[in-house]
Motif scaffolding. Structure first.
Motif, PDB file in Angstrom:
ATOM      1  N   MET A   9       0.838  -1.194   0.000  1.00  0.00           N
ATOM      2  CA  MET A   9       0.000   0.000   0.000  1.00  0.00           C
ATOM      3  C   MET A   9       0.874   1.245   0.000  1.00  0.00           C
ATOM      4  N   ALA A  10       0.461   2.298  -0.737  1.00  0.00           N
ATOM      5  CA  ALA A  10       1.203   3.547  -0.804  1.00  0.00           C
ATOM      6  C   ALA A  10       1.208   4.227   0.561  1.00  0.00           C
ATOM      7  N   PRO A  11       2.293   4.978   0.894  1.00  0.00           N
ATOM      8  CA  PRO A  11       2.367   5.648   2.194  1.00  0.00           C
ATOM      9  C   PRO A  11       1.172   6.554   2.479  1.00  0.00           C
ATOM     10  N   MET A  12       0.715   7.294   1.457  1.00  0.00           N
ATOM     11  CA  MET A  12      -0.436   8.173   1.679  1.00  0.00           C
ATOM     12  C   MET A  12      -1.695   7.396   2.017  1.00  0.00           C
ATOM     13  N   GLY A  13      -1.806   6.195   1.431  1.00  0.00           N
ATOM     14  CA  GLY A  13      -2.943   5.348   1.773  1.00  0.00           C
ATOM     15  C   GLY A  13      -2.914   4.937   3.232  1.00  0.00           C
ATOM     16  N   GLY A  14      -1.716   4.631   3.740  1.00  0.00           N
ATOM     17  CA  GLY A  14      -1.578   4.276   5.147  1.00  0.00           C
ATOM     18  C   GLY A  14      -1.914   5.439   6.063  1.00  0.00           C
ATOM     19  N   VAL A  15      -1.460   6.650   5.689  1.00  0.00           N
ATOM     20  CA  VAL A  15      -1.763   7.840   6.490  1.00  0.00           C
ATOM     21  C   VAL A  15      -3.269   8.092   6.509  1.00  0.00           C
ATOM     22  N   LEU A  16      -3.913   7.951   5.341  1.00  0.00           N
ATOM     23  CA  LEU A  16      -5.361   8.124   5.264  1.00  0.00           C
ATOM     24  C   LEU A  16      -6.075   7.170   6.210  1.00  0.00           C
ATOM     25  N   LEU A  17      -5.625   5.923   6.244  1.00  0.00           N
ATOM     26  CA  LEU A  17      -6.289   4.923   7.088  1.00  0.00           C
ATOM     27  C   LEU A  17      -6.062   5.196   8.567  1.00  0.00           C
ATOM     28  N   VAL A  18      -4.867   5.682   8.931  1.00  0.00           N
ATOM     29  CA  VAL A  18      -4.623   6.024  10.340  1.00  0.00           C
ATOM     30  C   VAL A  18      -5.551   7.158  10.773  1.00  0.00           C
ATOM     31  N   LEU A  19      -5.629   8.212   9.950  1.00  0.00           N
ATOM     32  CA  LEU A  19      -6.489   9.346  10.283  1.00  0.00           C
ATOM     33  C   LEU A  19      -7.965   8.937  10.306  1.00  0.00           C
ATOM     34  N   ALA A  20      -8.361   8.120   9.326  1.00  0.00           N
ATOM     35  CA  ALA A  20      -9.742   7.626   9.305  1.00  0.00           C
ATOM     36  C   ALA A  20     -10.014   6.762  10.524  1.00  0.00           C
ATOM     37  N   GLY A  21      -8.995   5.997  10.942  1.00  0.00           N
ATOM     38  CA  GLY A  21      -9.148   5.162  12.128  1.00  0.00           C
ATOM     39  C   GLY A  21      -9.364   5.978  13.386  1.00  0.00           C
ATOM     40  N   VAL A  22      -8.626   7.086  13.535  1.00  0.00           N
ATOM     41  CA  VAL A  22      -8.824   7.948  14.704  1.00  0.00           C
ATOM     42  C   VAL A  22     -10.241   8.516  14.703  1.00  0.00           C
ATOM     43  N   GLY A  23     -10.672   9.029  13.548  1.00  0.00           N
ATOM     44  CA  GLY A  23     -12.032   9.551  13.451  1.00  0.00           C
ATOM     45  C   GLY A  23     -13.079   8.481  13.701  1.00  0.00           C
ATOM     46  N   ALA A  24     -12.840   7.298  13.154  1.00  0.00           N
ATOM     47  CA  ALA A  24     -13.777   6.191  13.345  1.00  0.00           C
ATOM     48  C   ALA A  24     -13.830   5.764  14.801  1.00  0.00           C
ATOM     49  N   GLY A  25     -12.671   5.737  15.461  1.00  0.00           N
ATOM     50  CA  GLY A  25     -12.645   5.341  16.862  1.00  0.00           C
ATOM     51  C   GLY A  25     -13.383   6.321  17.748  1.00  0.00           C
ATOM     52  N   LEU A  26     -13.193   7.615  17.495  1.00  0.00           N
ATOM     53  CA  LEU A  26     -13.893   8.633  18.290  1.00  0.00           C
ATOM     54  C   LEU A  26     -15.399   8.526  18.115  1.00  0.00           C
ATOM     55  N   THR A  27     -15.861   8.492  16.867  1.00  0.00           N
ATOM     56  CA  THR A  27     -17.302   8.427  16.618  1.00  0.00           C
ATOM     57  C   THR A  27     -17.875   7.067  16.991  1.00  0.00           C
ATOM     58  N   GLY A  28     -17.088   6.010  16.829  1.00  0.00           N
ATOM     59  CA  GLY A  28     -17.579   4.678  17.154  1.00  0.00           C
ATOM     60  C   GLY A  28     -17.760   4.475  18.640  1.00  0.00           C
ATOM     61  N   SER A  29     -16.777   4.882  19.446  1.00  0.00           N
ATOM     62  CA  SER A  29     -16.867   4.672  20.888  1.00  0.00           C
ATOM     63  C   SER A  29     -17.891   5.588  21.536  1.00  0.00           C
ATOM     64  N   MET A  30     -18.183   6.736  20.891  1.00  0.00           N
ATOM     65  CA  MET A  30     -19.179   7.658  21.440  1.00  0.00           C
ATOM     66  C   MET A  30     -20.565   7.429  20.865  1.00  0.00           C
ATOM     67  N   ALA A  31     -20.635   7.006  19.597  1.00  0.00           N
ATOM     68  CA  ALA A  31     -21.929   6.997  18.924  1.00  0.00           C
ATOM     69  C   ALA A  31     -22.204   5.751  18.099  1.00  0.00           C
ATOM     70  N   GLY A  32     -21.241   4.859  17.959  1.00  0.00           N
ATOM     71  CA  GLY A  32     -21.484   3.663  17.166  1.00  0.00           C
ATOM     72  C   GLY A  32     -21.433   3.903  15.681  1.00  0.00           C
ATOM     73  N   LEU A  33     -20.686   4.921  15.250  1.00  0.00           N
ATOM     74  CA  LEU A  33     -20.640   5.275  13.831  1.00  0.00           C
ATOM     75  C   LEU A  33     -19.236   5.142  13.262  1.00  0.00           C
ATOM     76  N   ALA A  34     -18.478   4.178  13.737  1.00  0.00           N
ATOM     77  CA  ALA A  34     -17.103   4.022  13.283  1.00  0.00           C
ATOM     78  C   ALA A  34     -17.015   3.825  11.781  1.00  0.00           C
ATOM     79  N   SER A  35     -17.924   3.033  11.227  1.00  0.00           N
ATOM     80  CA  SER A  35     -17.856   2.712   9.804  1.00  0.00           C
ATOM     81  C   SER A  35     -18.157   3.900   8.906  1.00  0.00           C
ATOM     82  N   LEU A  36     -18.695   4.991   9.482  1.00  0.00           N
ATOM     83  CA  LEU A  36     -18.903   6.206   8.709  1.00  0.00           C
ATOM     84  C   LEU A  36     -17.576   6.726   8.166  1.00  0.00           C
ATOM     85  N   PHE A  37     -16.482   6.487   8.920  1.00  0.00           N
ATOM     86  CA  PHE A  37     -15.151   6.908   8.500  1.00  0.00           C
ATOM     87  C   PHE A  37     -14.342   5.749   7.921  1.00  0.00           C
TER      88      PHE A  37
END
Length: 250
Positions: free
Chosen positions: A1-29
């Motif tokens: 996977m390209a480095p930018m793809g990995g960075v995108l997934l890390v950032l999406a993971g942080v957003g997903a974790g925040l929304t998922g643990s608070m609201a159950g919407l992890a997959s939105l990100f």
């Protein structure tokens, strides 16, 4: 996977974790981010489940204050979501998801509308035999949904548990985090053994999710209950519209 793809997934993971643990919407990100890296919907779905299962440890640790005094409640519901997760994973491996994809948006929208209904201050936990039976069926069904597809499963579980448990939103959210973590874990085992998983995408996504999941409960407990409830419901309705558009145009 390209480095930018990995960075995108890390950032999406942080957003997903925040929304998922608070609201159950992890997959939105997380789910759209996986699709953006070029994965097929099937591989993205299974990779997403793997990442959510591993990272759920973070949300459980972050929810420890709200889980105090709820061990009996969690242990009573946990086998139901484990059963549901196993059935959902089996369905993923055996059946196509096209028809189910059309049902999901309406399920998510319905759950979001339920959350918009402000609970009564004198509400009591479900205690009737019929009410308990419906709760059992509902928890198993959400477990199946979580193991099968999972997008906004947390919103549906929250809507169910808010009515069944009649407790504060942050305490219900903590129970939800444990139940869906178990459901995802069961499905993840099946996908890891016989499914199609992109491990190069799962690793950076999981790293971001761990951070977001751990921080999410601390943020949730500081938000006014009304703001949290309306935020979850509003985001759920947005996701329902996105999922419906994707289902009818794909």
């Amino acid at each position: 996977m390209a480095p930018m793809g990995g960075v995108l997934l890390v950032l999406a993971g942080v957003g997903a974790g925040l929304t998922g643990s608070m609201a159950g919407l992890a997959s939105l990100f997380s789910y759209p981010a996986l699709l953006a890296t070029g994965l097929s919907p099937v591989v993205a779905n299974q990779t997403n489940t793997i990442a959510l299962a591993v990272s759920s440890v973070g949300s459980m640790l972050g929810s420890r204050p709200e889980l105090r005094g709820q061990v009996t409640r969690v242990l009573r519901l946990l086998p139901l979501t484990i059963l549901g997760g196993a059935v959902g994973a089996l369905l993923v491996l055996l059946t196509p998801s096209d028809a189910f994809a059309l049902i999901v948006p309406f399920l998510v929208a319905g759950a979001s509308l339920v959350l918009l209904w402000r609970p009564r201050t004198d509400a009591r936990p479900v205690s009737s035999r019929a009410g308990r039976a419906l709760t059992v069926v509902g928890v198993v069904a959400v477990g199946v949904y979580s193991g099968y597809f999972g997008a906004a499963a947390g919103v549906v579980m929250m809507a169910l548990l808010v009515r069944a448990l009649a407790d504060t939103l942050v305490r219900v959210n903590a129970v939800k985090n444990v139940l869906l973590g178990a459901s995802n874990a069961v499905a993840a085992v099946g996908f890891a053994v016989v499914g199609e998983v992109s491990w190069s995408a799962a690793l950076p996504l999981t790293a971001g999710l761990l951070v977001g999941n751990y921080c999410g409960p601390a943020i949730a407990r500081r938000l006014p209950p009304t703001i949290l409830r309306l935020g979850i419901a509003g985001a759920g309705l947005v996701l329902a519209a996105v999922l419906l558009h994707r289902a009818v145009t794909s």
